[in-house]
Scaffold this active site. Structure first.
Site, PDB file in Angstrom:
ATOM      1  CG  HIS A  59      -7.496 -16.199 -35.365  1.00 26.02           C
ATOM      2  ND1 HIS A  59      -8.315 -17.224 -34.961  1.00 26.02           N
ATOM      3  CD2 HIS A  59      -6.282 -16.753 -35.611  1.00 26.02           C
ATOM      4  CE1 HIS A  59      -7.619 -18.354 -34.957  1.00 26.02           C
ATOM      5  NE2 HIS A  59      -6.397 -18.107 -35.348  1.00 26.02           N
ATOM      6  NE  ARG A 176      -5.968 -29.106 -29.444  1.00 29.33           N
ATOM      7  CZ  ARG A 176      -7.266 -29.411 -29.532  1.00 29.33           C
ATOM      8  NH1 ARG A 176      -7.675 -30.626 -29.168  1.00 29.33           N
ATOM      9  NH2 ARG A 176      -8.136 -28.534 -29.985  1.00 29.33           N
ATOM     10  CB  VAL A 183      -4.436 -24.558 -18.450  1.00 27.46           C
ATOM     11  CG1 VAL A 183      -4.193 -23.053 -18.607  1.00 27.46           C
ATOM     12  CG2 VAL A 183      -3.281 -25.210 -17.698  1.00 27.46           C
ATOM     13  CB  THR A 185     -12.026 -26.145 -19.620  1.00 26.25           C
ATOM     14  OG1 THR A 185     -11.340 -27.346 -19.249  1.00 26.25           O
ATOM     15  CG2 THR A 185     -12.093 -26.041 -21.135  1.00 26.25           C
TER      16      THR A 185
END
Length: 238
Positions: A59, A176, A183, A185
């Protein structure tokens, strides 16, 4: 960047550097495909199989190509953003990619650590998505992002942080890790991701998802609406 420019004038940061870093920060995620990292880490490996390792796509790379296309097709004046600007912005976007060979900023290495820091991962990209995801997911961030940047200085061509902020820095990684656990996983989130990937793999031939992600001209046709298009596709076209 402007804070560093004003506080450490000896570094010689000019307005062109400020502009390029600002554009890199704005454009570094342009190349995210539908459902972001689910596309990169789940869809591509599944649809490509053994060919995934040799598939030259990321990306970050697509972000650079999209920025170049935007400038080409919209006829932005060279005095505003030149070809050289494009290449330097791509350097800043892809600087953390292990397979990317840096072309610029070999001397002013610290400039490459602001948007995408491959050295320690403390960068504005992380500040941005952690603050955003905490807000929208209702998770309390344990770090204060606003306190980090005022204490930044460049030492030995490297972005450095004040020692007294060490616990705040630790909390960035704690936040993190908390988001990954609670959230990213979460079992429901992963179940939905797998269903999305299965649908996209099944629809790949009909919608040419893999083919379209390889060119910036067709990549812009890919967004999260792909699920609705799959859902309402005519079964007779199967």
């Amino acid at each position: 960047v402007i804070r560093i420019q004003r506080a450490q004038r000896d570094l010689g940061i000019d307005n062109q550097d400020v502009k390029r870093i600002a554009l890199a920060g704005l454009c570094h995620d342009l190349g995210h495909a539908p459902f972001s990292h689910v596309f990169d880490n789940e869809f591509l490996p599944k649809v490509l199989g053994e060919n995934f390792e040799s598939f030259d796509w990321s990306h970050e790379k697509m972000s650079g190509r999209l920025l170049e296309q935007i400038i080409d097709t919209q006829y932005i004046d060279d005095d505003c953003i030149s070809r050289e600007d494009c290449r330097k912005i791509e350097d800043l976007i892809r600087s953390s990619c292990s397979d990317y060979k840096i072309q610029y900023f070999k001397e002013n290495h610290y400039l490459r650590e602001i948007v995408a820091n491959g050295r320690n991962s403390i960068d504005v990209d992380k500040f941005d998505y952690l603050a955003r995801d905490c807000y929208y997911c209702g998770v309390q961030a344990s770090c204060d992002f606003k306190r980090v940047m005022p204490f930044v200085r460049v030492i030995d061509d490297t972005i450095c942080f004040k020692a007294s902020e060490i616990w705040n820095i630790y909390e960035i990684f704690h936040t993190r890790a908390s988001l990954h656990r609670r959230v990213y996983t979460h079992k429901v989130a992963k179940a939905i991701e797998y269903m999305i990937v299965d649908a996209m793999v099944e629809a790949n031939n009909e919608f040419e998802i893999l083919k379209k992600c390889q060119s910036p001209k067709t990549f812009i046709e890919l967004d999260d609406s792909i699920l609705k298009r799959i859902e309402f596709a005519d079964p007779a076209d199967d």
